[in-house]
Design an enzyme around this catalytic site. Structure first.
Site, PDB file in Angstrom:
ATOM      1  N   PHE A  16      -8.905   4.022   0.481  1.00  0.00           N
ATOM      2  CA  PHE A  16      -7.779   3.489   1.187  1.00  0.00           C
ATOM      3  C   PHE A  16      -7.050   4.654   1.669  1.00  0.00           C
ATOM      4  O   PHE A  16      -6.267   4.326   2.933  1.00  0.00           O
ATOM      5  CB  PHE A  16      -6.950   2.280   0.488  1.00  0.00           C
ATOM      6  CG  PHE A  16      -5.800   1.802   1.237  1.00  0.00           C
ATOM      7  CD1 PHE A  16      -6.078   0.975   2.406  1.00  0.00           C
ATOM      8  CD2 PHE A  16      -4.533   2.299   0.999  1.00  0.00           C
ATOM      9  CE1 PHE A  16      -4.891   0.435   3.185  1.00  0.00           C
ATOM     10  CE2 PHE A  16      -3.533   2.004   1.836  1.00  0.00           C
ATOM     11  CZ  PHE A  16      -3.634   1.088   2.724  1.00  0.00           C
ATOM     12  N   VAL A  23     -13.344  -0.738  -2.111  1.00  0.00           N
ATOM     13  CA  VAL A  23     -12.405   0.286  -1.765  1.00  0.00           C
ATOM     14  C   VAL A  23     -11.703   0.630  -3.014  1.00  0.00           C
ATOM     15  O   VAL A  23     -11.106  -0.341  -3.586  1.00  0.00           O
ATOM     16  CB  VAL A  23     -11.397  -0.106  -0.617  1.00  0.00           C
ATOM     17  CG1 VAL A  23     -10.352   0.661  -0.082  1.00  0.00           C
ATOM     18  CG2 VAL A  23     -12.276  -0.597   0.565  1.00  0.00           C
ATOM     19  N   CYS A  24     -11.133   1.944  -3.200  1.00  0.00           N
ATOM     20  CA  CYS A  24     -10.278   2.297  -4.382  1.00  0.00           C
ATOM     21  C   CYS A  24      -9.184   3.413  -3.420  1.00  0.00           C
ATOM     22  O   CYS A  24      -9.027   3.001  -2.264  1.00  0.00           O
ATOM     23  CB  CYS A  24     -11.105   2.973  -5.244  1.00  0.00           C
ATOM     24  SG  CYS A  24     -11.801   4.332  -5.230  1.00  0.00           S
ATOM     25  N   TYR A  25      -8.555   4.274  -4.271  1.00  0.00           N
ATOM     26  CA  TYR A  25      -7.587   5.009  -3.914  1.00  0.00           C
ATOM     27  C   TYR A  25      -8.290   6.026  -2.788  1.00  0.00           C
ATOM     28  O   TYR A  25      -8.085   6.417  -1.868  1.00  0.00           O
ATOM     29  CB  TYR A  25      -6.741   5.742  -4.785  1.00  0.00           C
ATOM     30  CG  TYR A  25      -6.003   4.810  -5.474  1.00  0.00           C
ATOM     31  CD1 TYR A  25      -4.738   4.402  -4.879  1.00  0.00           C
ATOM     32  CD2 TYR A  25      -6.193   4.078  -6.670  1.00  0.00           C
ATOM     33  CE1 TYR A  25      -3.703   3.623  -5.614  1.00  0.00           C
ATOM     34  CE2 TYR A  25      -5.377   3.480  -7.229  1.00  0.00           C
ATOM     35  CZ  TYR A  25      -4.386   2.807  -6.769  1.00  0.00           C
ATOM     36  OH  TYR A  25      -3.460   2.110  -7.464  1.00  0.00           O
ATOM     37  N   GLY A  61     -12.059   7.065  -3.203  1.00  0.00           N
ATOM     38  CA  GLY A  61     -13.509   6.797  -2.869  1.00  0.00           C
ATOM     39  C   GLY A  61     -14.248   7.315  -4.089  1.00  0.00           C
ATOM     40  O   GLY A  61     -15.285   7.462  -4.147  1.00  0.00           O
TER      41      GLY A  61
END
Length: 112
Positions: free
Chosen positions: A96, A67-69, A71
């Protein structure tokens, strides 16, 4: 030899997996302050310092979700982790930011 790769994962699919208690590893590669401010419950923060522990402790056959900010960065991290021998690696589409927008009641706060 095939190039290790990852798959895209929809938020609805991850939600179902979490609801079904599917065994998986969920890692969040955002900065520590963003992770502490909000993250998907059950995820662990992953950065350059914690990668060796992840590589040493997580079974390679267990599904791994990155998971990042939004995708985007998670795709690069997922590809790298697939190259480290993880068999089933996913990048969360929308990251996220989309998770928090769609599921604000399912956001953990603090360091864990």
């Amino acid at each position: 030899m095939a190039t290790p790769t990852f798959q895209h994962l929809a938020i609805d699919t991850l939600t179902s997996w979490l609801d079904d208690d599917t065994t998986l590893t969920l890692v969040d590669i955002r900065d520590p302050m963003s992770f502490a401010a909000g993250h998907i419950p059950g995820s662990r923060h992953l950065d350059n310092d914690s990668v060796p522990a992840l590589l040493a402790s997580v079974p390679r056959e267990r599904p791994l979700v990155v998971v990042c900010y939004h995708g985007h960065s998670s795709q690069q991290a997922a590809a790298w982790l697939a190259g480290q021998g993880f068999e089933e690696v996913y990048s969360l589409d929308g990251g996220f930011t989309e998770w928090e927008y769609r599921l604000p009641q399912r956001v953990g706060r603090g360091g864990s």
